[in-house]
Design an enzyme around this catalytic site. Structure first.
Site, PDB file in Angstrom:
ATOM      1  NE  ARG A   1       0.723 -55.933  76.142  1.00 57.27           N
ATOM      2  CZ  ARG A   1       0.787 -54.691  75.782  1.00 57.27           C
ATOM      3  NH1 ARG A   1       0.607 -53.717  76.444  1.00 57.27           N
ATOM      4  NH2 ARG A   1       1.443 -54.701  74.383  1.00 57.27           N
TER       5      ARG A   1
ATOM      6  CB  CYS B   1      -3.989 -51.540  90.353  1.00 54.46           C
ATOM      7  SG  CYS B   1      -4.688 -52.445  91.720  1.00 54.46           S
ATOM      8  CB  ALA B   2      -4.470 -47.323  86.609  1.00 58.29           C
ATOM      9  NE  ARG B   3       1.859 -44.149  86.593  1.00 59.55           N
ATOM     10  CZ  ARG B   3       2.346 -45.475  86.469  1.00 59.55           C
ATOM     11  NH1 ARG B   3       1.836 -46.329  87.169  1.00 59.55           N
ATOM     12  NH2 ARG B   3       3.562 -45.705  85.769  1.00 59.55           N
TER      13      ARG B   3
ATOM     14  CG  ASP C   1      -0.536 -50.646  93.698  1.00 65.22           C
ATOM     15  OD1 ASP C   1       0.234 -50.882  94.871  1.00 65.22           O
ATOM     16  OD2 ASP C   1       0.475 -50.777  92.693  1.00 65.22           O
TER      17      ASP C   1
ATOM     18  CD  GLU D   1       2.242 -43.162  93.917  1.00 69.76           C
ATOM     19  OE1 GLU D   1       3.531 -43.959  93.599  1.00 69.76           O
ATOM     20  OE2 GLU D   1       1.430 -43.866  93.546  1.00 69.76           O
TER      21      GLU D   1
ATOM     22  CG  HIS E   1       3.436 -47.401  92.474  1.00 70.62           C
ATOM     23  ND1 HIS E   1       3.166 -46.190  92.031  1.00 70.62           N
ATOM     24  CD2 HIS E   1       3.527 -48.131  91.550  1.00 70.62           C
ATOM     25  CE1 HIS E   1       3.468 -46.123  90.602  1.00 70.62           C
ATOM     26  NE2 HIS E   1       3.456 -47.500  90.232  1.00 70.62           N
TER      27      HIS E   1
ATOM     28  N   GLY F   1       2.035 -52.905  92.444  1.00 71.66           N
ATOM     29  CA  GLY F   1       1.044 -53.681  91.433  1.00 71.66           C
ATOM     30  C   GLY F   1       2.164 -54.448  90.532  1.00 71.66           C
ATOM     31  CB  ALA F   2       4.665 -53.758  88.263  1.00 67.00           C
TER      32      ALA F   2
HETATM   33  C1  3PG Z   1       4.449 -49.350  85.885  1.00 65.82           C
HETATM   34  O1  3PG Z   1       4.288 -48.377  85.185  1.00 65.82           O
HETATM   35  O2  3PG Z   1       5.266 -50.471  85.433  1.00 65.82           O
HETATM   36  C2  3PG Z   1       4.153 -49.494  87.148  1.00 65.82           C
HETATM   37  O3  3PG Z   1       3.624 -48.261  87.504  1.00 65.82           O
HETATM   38  C3  3PG Z   1       5.090 -49.898  88.150  1.00 65.82           C
HETATM   39  O4  3PG Z   1       6.050 -49.530  88.393  1.00 65.82           O
HETATM   40  P1  3PG Z   1       7.501 -49.990  89.211  1.00 65.82           P
HETATM   41  O5  3PG Z   1       8.603 -50.105  88.019  1.00 65.82           O
HETATM   42  O6  3PG Z   1       8.123 -48.814  90.040  1.00 65.82           O
HETATM   43  O7  3PG Z   1       7.183 -51.250  90.022  1.00 65.82           O
END
Ligand code: 3PG
Length: 307
Positions: free
Chosen positions: A154, A230-232, A256, A261, A280, A282-283
């Site tokens: 996605r 921006c993955a892991r 990210d 961490e 971190h 990204g989301a």
């Molecule tokens: C995820 O796996 O959805 C992302 O790494 C985001 O993590 P978060 O919920 O801490 O923002």
């Protein structure tokens, strides 16, 4: 009454949805994480993001837990072996934050290409370098360049659509999905990394992907390539990435995520001019968080009703 605890910050809408569905909701996202095991035994469900680690003592004490809702994608903060053995359902929101992560990866592509972070830092520290920075900052256009995606699910696909609109050619490799309507798929990672000016990672951290981007892979890439993670953390070998930055093989590392961490203060990547960092996030857009919170609440309700 069925009780749900929220241990990581969610949008208030999640509380509203759960209460309207008749559940008792405990907002515990400000509670220190070490206190959660002491109270978790009362709850039938919990909703988390990535901060709560659902394993060990917390799971042992969660004697009434039937459902875990993960507002987000990654399930690497949950001991899935234990939840599976105990019949605890785990639900997540895989599509809710796709666009947020793709937009951050795009931000990294643009910010590295125009050296904006380096320029900002230098001028803030010493405004007299303003004119000399004009010559020093490395600048090019993204139009006409090639983006290589490792992982074309996605997020990778969403990034591909955006980048194609900006004039990039997008190639990719995915171990599980051989075809993609917007990405020119290659049959190996090597074929992608050798031919890309930008490489963006969109895959989970597993035993197979740990340190997948190490010295060998980094030196297969084009000299001066921009690598975006921006993955892991852990997919990239950070020491190898630092060494490749020092030698000029890697043009930029935009990340990210870190293997640990927050990163250790002595992590050499923190000192490098050609490293762009976000913590971190990204989301974590307003829109993505809203969608993830609402969807997690809805999925937990569904799962509780059917358990
Ligand atoms: C995820 O796996 O959805 C992302 O790494 C985001 O993590 P978060 O919920 O801490 O923002």
């Amino acid at each position: 009454m069925t009780k749900v605890i929220l241990t990581d910050k969610l949008n208030e809408k999640a509380v509203e949805i759960l209460e309207e569905a008749g559940f008792e909701v405990k907002v515990a996202w400000d509670l220190p994480k070490e206190e959660i095991p002491q109270i978790i035994g009362e709850y039938d469900a919990m909703i988390i993001r990535s901060a709560t680690k659902v394993r060990g003592e917390l799971l042992e004490k969660a004697v009434n837990l039937k459902v875990i809702g993960r507002a987000g994608v990654g399930l690497d903060n949950i001991d899935l072996e234990v939840t599976m053995n105990r019949g605890i359902k785990v639900v997540n929101t895989p599509a809710a934050t796709t666009n947020s992560v793709a937009e951050l990866a795009l931000t990294m592509i643009l910010a590295s290409t125009r050296d904006v972070v380096k320029g900002t830092n230098a001028i803030k520290e010493n405004p007299s370098v303003y004119k000399s920075m004009k010559k020093e900052l490395f600048s090019r256009e993204i139009d006409g360049k090639t983006l290589g995606l490792i992982g074309t699910g996605r997020i990778g696909t969403s990034l591909a659509v955006k980048c194609k609109a900006l004039g990039l050619t997008v190639i990719g490799y995915d171990a599980y999905v051989p075809e993609n309507p917007v990405v020119e798929m290659k049959s190996s990672i090597e074929e992608v990394v050798k031919n890309a000016d930008y490489i963006s990672l969109h895959l989970p951290l597993t035993n197979e992907t740990k340190h997948m981007i190490g010295k060998e892979m980094l030196y297969m890439m084009k000299k001066g390539v921009v690598l975006i993670n921006c993955a892991r953390g852990g997919i990239v070998d950070e020491l190898a990435a630092h060494e490749a930055l020092e030698s000029g093989q890697l043009g930029y590392y935009c990340t990210d995520v870190f293997e640990k961490e927050p990163p250790e203060p002595e992590n050499p990547l923190l000192q490098h001019d050609h490293v762009i960092i976000s913590p971190h996030i990204g989301a974590q857009t307003e829109e993505g968080s809203y969608r993830a919170s609402v969807q997690a609440a809805e999925r937990v309700i569904e799962a509780l009703k059917s358990s």
